[in-house]
Design a protein around this motif. Structure first.
Motif, mmCIF file in Angstrom:
data_model
loop_
_atom_site.group_PDB
_atom_site.id
_atom_site.type_symbol
_atom_site.label_atom_id
_atom_site.label_comp_id
_atom_site.label_asym_id
_atom_site.label_seq_id
_atom_site.Cartn_x
_atom_site.Cartn_y
_atom_site.Cartn_z
ATOM 1 N N ILE A 58 25.467 43.465 48.145
ATOM 2 C CA ILE A 58 24.964 42.097 47.623
ATOM 3 C C ILE A 58 26.416 41.304 46.836
ATOM 4 C CG2 ILE A 58 22.796 42.887 46.903
ATOM 5 C CD1 ILE A 58 23.736 43.372 43.967
ATOM 6 N N TRP A 59 25.991 39.998 46.670
ATOM 7 C CA TRP A 59 26.633 39.318 45.676
ATOM 8 C C TRP A 59 25.817 39.576 44.029
ATOM 9 C CZ3 TRP A 59 31.470 37.728 46.021
ATOM 10 C CH2 TRP A 59 31.996 37.392 46.987
ATOM 11 N N THR A 60 26.452 39.894 43.123
ATOM 12 C CA THR A 60 25.628 40.030 41.853
ATOM 13 C C THR A 60 25.416 38.716 41.219
ATOM 14 O OG1 THR A 60 27.671 40.334 40.438
ATOM 15 C CG2 THR A 60 26.702 42.324 41.431
ATOM 16 N N SER A 61 24.662 38.864 40.217
ATOM 17 C CA SER A 61 24.612 37.490 39.591
ATOM 18 C C SER A 61 25.558 37.685 38.623
ATOM 19 C CB SER A 61 23.339 37.568 38.584
ATOM 20 O OG SER A 61 23.271 38.960 37.700
ATOM 21 N N ILE A 62 25.891 36.271 37.689
ATOM 22 C CA ILE A 62 27.176 36.250 37.076
ATOM 23 C C ILE A 62 26.880 37.176 35.830
ATOM 24 C CG2 ILE A 62 28.288 34.466 35.825
ATOM 25 C CD1 ILE A 62 27.553 32.543 37.965
ATOM 26 N N TYR A 63 27.681 37.792 35.351
ATOM 27 C CA TYR A 63 27.625 38.571 34.266
ATOM 28 C C TYR A 63 29.083 38.510 33.440
ATOM 29 C CZ TYR A 63 30.756 41.606 37.038
ATOM 30 O OH TYR A 63 31.571 42.195 37.788
ATOM 31 N N ARG A 64 28.680 38.901 32.017
ATOM 32 C CA ARG A 64 29.993 38.663 30.949
ATOM 33 C C ARG A 64 30.674 40.107 31.116
ATOM 34 N NH1 ARG A 64 28.676 34.766 27.891
ATOM 35 N NH2 ARG A 64 26.674 34.487 27.032
ATOM 36 N N CYS A 65 32.051 39.977 31.095
ATOM 37 C CA CYS A 65 32.798 41.133 31.242
ATOM 38 C C CYS A 65 33.025 41.747 30.003
ATOM 39 C CB CYS A 65 34.193 40.801 31.593
ATOM 40 S SG CYS A 65 35.409 42.056 32.045
ATOM 41 N N LEU A 66 33.728 42.839 29.819
ATOM 42 C CA LEU A 66 33.655 43.654 28.386
ATOM 43 C C LEU A 66 34.780 42.846 27.624
ATOM 44 C CD1 LEU A 66 33.490 47.315 29.656
ATOM 45 C CD2 LEU A 66 31.863 45.959 28.652
ATOM 46 N N THR A 67 35.557 41.956 28.300
ATOM 47 C CA THR A 67 36.632 41.007 27.334
ATOM 48 C C THR A 67 35.847 40.055 27.231
ATOM 49 O OG1 THR A 67 38.382 42.089 29.068
ATOM 50 C CG2 THR A 67 38.737 39.995 27.451
ATOM 51 N N PRO A 68 35.927 39.620 25.481
ATOM 52 C CA PRO A 68 35.060 38.451 25.131
ATOM 53 C C PRO A 68 35.514 37.023 25.894
ATOM 54 C CG PRO A 68 35.705 39.910 23.413
ATOM 55 C CD PRO A 68 36.371 40.334 24.778
ATOM 56 N N GLY A 69 34.604 36.417 26.525
ATOM 57 C CA GLY A 69 34.944 35.010 26.973
ATOM 58 C C GLY A 69 35.248 35.007 28.553
ATOM 59 N N THR A 70 35.142 36.021 29.065
ATOM 60 C CA THR A 70 35.101 36.267 30.352
ATOM 61 C C THR A 70 34.058 36.266 31.465
ATOM 62 O OG1 THR A 70 35.893 38.504 30.642
ATOM 63 C CG2 THR A 70 37.692 37.074 30.279
ATOM 64 N N VAL A 71 33.856 35.830 32.458
ATOM 65 C CA VAL A 71 32.654 35.961 33.125
ATOM 66 C C VAL A 71 33.053 36.181 34.630
ATOM 67 C CG1 VAL A 71 30.844 34.670 31.898
ATOM 68 C CG2 VAL A 71 32.207 33.475 33.683
ATOM 69 N N PHE A 72 32.271 37.207 35.391
ATOM 70 C CA PHE A 72 32.743 37.472 36.677
ATOM 71 C C PHE A 72 31.273 37.445 37.554
ATOM 72 C CE2 PHE A 72 35.635 39.394 34.175
ATOM 73 C CZ PHE A 72 37.010 39.466 35.062
ATOM 74 N N ILE A 73 31.653 37.503 39.096
ATOM 75 C CA ILE A 73 30.570 37.688 39.853
ATOM 76 C C ILE A 73 31.220 38.882 40.798
ATOM 77 C CG2 ILE A 73 31.276 35.897 41.423
ATOM 78 C CD1 ILE A 73 28.531 35.515 42.188
ATOM 79 N N ALA A 74 30.433 39.844 41.445
ATOM 80 C CA ALA A 74 30.961 40.752 42.170
ATOM 81 C C ALA A 74 30.390 40.884 43.544
ATOM 82 C CB ALA A 74 30.948 42.053 41.244
ATOM 83 N N ALA A 75 31.020 41.347 44.405
ATOM 84 C CA ALA A 75 30.472 41.877 45.495
ATOM 85 C C ALA A 75 30.363 43.453 45.385
ATOM 86 C CB ALA A 75 31.441 41.548 47.018
ATOM 87 N N SER A 76 29.061 43.929 45.767
ATOM 88 C CA SER A 76 28.946 45.156 45.348
ATOM 89 C C SER A 76 28.017 45.917 46.348
ATOM 90 C CB SER A 76 28.042 45.326 43.944
ATOM 91 O OG SER A 76 28.864 44.863 42.830
#
Length: 125
Positions: A58-76
């Motif tokens: 899947i492509w995930t929903s957009i989520y916050r990283c553990l580093t403040p202010g960063t957002v990601f999407i992942a192929a999982s």
């Protein structure tokens, strides 16, 4: 900006610490780059949970990283043995800010807009 692929391992064998590795041109793990102390349990992260729930790549929903202010999407993708037992989840994270910087660097200034169901591009003016 130099782009490089890194592999991060965090599991029982690393005592759930993040261990970062460089890769060669084929994506094979090479030199250990750094180790981050602390406890990290990937099973609690959105990219892991969503892939297990979907039981397919899947492509995930957009989520916050553990580093403040960063957002990601992942192929999982969940990884299972021949009997269907979950072994883990393989994922590739994409930083949305780095993706934006890259697209701007190659001259892409406008993206087509899509309808909410992503079925058809709308005109850009």
């Amino acid at each position: 900006m130099r782009w490089s692929l890194q592999i991060v391992a965090a599991n029982k064998s690393t005592n759930f610490h993040n261990i970062y590795y460089a890769t060669d041109g084929l994506g094979t793990r090479t030199a250990k780059l750094k180790a981050e102390p602390g406890t990290y349990d990937a099973r609690l992260r959105p990219w892991y949970k969503e892939a297990v729930a979907a039981n397919k790549p899947i492509w995930t929903s957009i989520y916050r990283c553990l580093t403040p202010g960063t957002v990601f999407i992942a192929a999982s993708q969940p990884i299972r043995d021949r009997n269907g037992k979950l072994l883990g989840v393989n994922a590739v994270d994409f930083s949305l800010s780095e993706l934006q910087q890259y697209l701007l660097s190659v001259g892409l200034r406008q993206m087509p807009r899509y309808s909410p169901d992503f079925s058809a591009p709308k005109d850009i003016h």
